[in-house]
Design a protein around this motif. Sequence first.
Motif, PDB file in Angstrom:
ATOM      1  N   ILE A 129      -5.241   2.843  -0.669  1.00  0.00           N
ATOM      2  CA  ILE A 129      -5.062   2.892  -2.120  1.00  0.00           C
ATOM      3  C   ILE A 129      -5.441   4.296  -2.571  1.00  0.00           C
ATOM      4  O   ILE A 129      -6.603   4.698  -2.488  1.00  0.00           O
ATOM      5  N   PRO A 182      -4.486   6.282  -5.892  1.00  0.00           N
ATOM      6  CA  PRO A 182      -3.781   6.265  -7.176  1.00  0.00           C
ATOM      7  C   PRO A 182      -3.074   7.564  -7.533  1.00  0.00           C
ATOM      8  O   PRO A 182      -1.995   7.543  -8.124  1.00  0.00           O
ATOM      9  N   ASN A 235       0.167   7.392  -5.985  1.00  0.00           N
ATOM     10  CA  ASN A 235       0.849   6.105  -6.145  1.00  0.00           C
ATOM     11  C   ASN A 235       1.032   5.369  -4.818  1.00  0.00           C
ATOM     12  O   ASN A 235       2.083   4.757  -4.561  1.00  0.00           O
ATOM     13  N   ASP A 268      -0.159   2.382  -2.353  1.00  0.00           N
ATOM     14  CA  ASP A 268      -0.810   1.079  -2.296  1.00  0.00           C
ATOM     15  C   ASP A 268      -0.127   0.296  -1.184  1.00  0.00           C
ATOM     16  O   ASP A 268       0.665  -0.614  -1.423  1.00  0.00           O
ATOM     17  N   ASN A 288      -6.541  -0.896  -8.296  1.00  0.00           N
ATOM     18  CA  ASN A 288      -5.970   0.444  -8.416  1.00  0.00           C
ATOM     19  C   ASN A 288      -6.652   1.238  -9.528  1.00  0.00           C
ATOM     20  O   ASN A 288      -6.951   2.421  -9.376  1.00  0.00           O
ATOM     21  N   ARG A 306      -8.938   4.568  -9.387  1.00  0.00           N
ATOM     22  CA  ARG A 306      -8.569   5.748 -10.184  1.00  0.00           C
ATOM     23  C   ARG A 306      -9.767   6.251 -11.007  1.00  0.00           C
ATOM     24  O   ARG A 306      -9.986   7.449 -11.157  1.00  0.00           O
TER      25      ARG A 306
END
Length: 379
Positions: A12, A14, A17, A19, A300, A304
């Motif tokens: 993960i 962020p 992007n 995941d 997520n 972040r």
Amino acid sequence: MLDLLIINGHVIDPKNNVDEIKPVAIYGGRITKYENGEEAKHVIDAKGKYVFPGLIDSHAHMFQDGTEIGMYPDTAYIPTGVTSAIDFSAGVANYSIFRQAVIARSKVRIKSFLQVCSAGLVTTSYHECINPKYFNAEKMDRMYKENRDNILGLKIRQSEELAEGLGIQPLIATVDIANKIGCPVEVHCTNIPVPTSEVLKILRPGDIFQHVYQGVKNTIIDENGKLYDCVLEARKRGIIFDTAEGRKHGDFEVMTKAMEQGFVADMCSTDLVLGSMYRRPIFSLPNLMSRYLCMGISLNEVIRMTTERPAKLMGMENEIGSLSEGAYADVAIFDIMDKEQLYKDWKGSKFLANKLLKPEMTIKDGYIMYCAPDYIYEN
């Protein structure tokens, strides 16, 4: 040949992007592109685990042995997946020794905000002085310019008990100095002596409103639980909201009411001090993140809040806080366990969580610096 290769982990990241399950390759202390089939000196099997960029605590007090509240950054952070942090302890009178004695000798990457009180937060026996007539603006300017690679801005604790009848004048004076220096301001907003709107009007884009979920006085919600419009307007102007919950700056009701109206802080931080390190109510950054996850913030977004955004505040968004090619190889491997945990806020309100982020491994600059005793990652 790669130095390290992490395989089978759920990455993960962020900022990029990402995941998904994918490999993370490390060479020469940096994240590098992985070519299929490329060999590595050391392979880490992260099957069933999550792989995050090294976590960043955007608010803490790490002036160990130089202040009464200073905790030990490597001891507090490396075993919990945190590889970078921002300190808010020193003033112009003691910043230089803080940099030499703590920052330069810590494995954790540390940047700083300079307290406007020259002595910083040296003791808990009495409050620091925030009377503007004692501010040393000339020395702040010099200290900032000589340490621009480390000092990010100025810090003021604008609590009513510190203002001693001065109202919001200390904050106004701090912002005036920051305008001349050319840096952001972070303001401690627990028990502020004026309505929240008055503080937000003074702040500029890039300034930080700290302890956003405090519940003592003049919070971000009104007596009916409605989020003040000025909070959303300030966010549109570029004001940053951080949690820094510490021992007395987090109120579950304020947080949940704000979340119900679509407002979530920009960053999740601990405000760790020696007296709260590995102790309730904060314990550690992953423990706080676990509660946020259980309160309804997506994984997520929680990542972040503790990677991409604080990296930007530190001026290092292309070097830390992500697993981008070329970034420092700061990596945190976690398990997410099913485990009940009872949290209490400053006024005794309770929240029962059922998930726990468990640190399994911390990699800093490409070196394994922590591994949980029960994480047997090699065949």
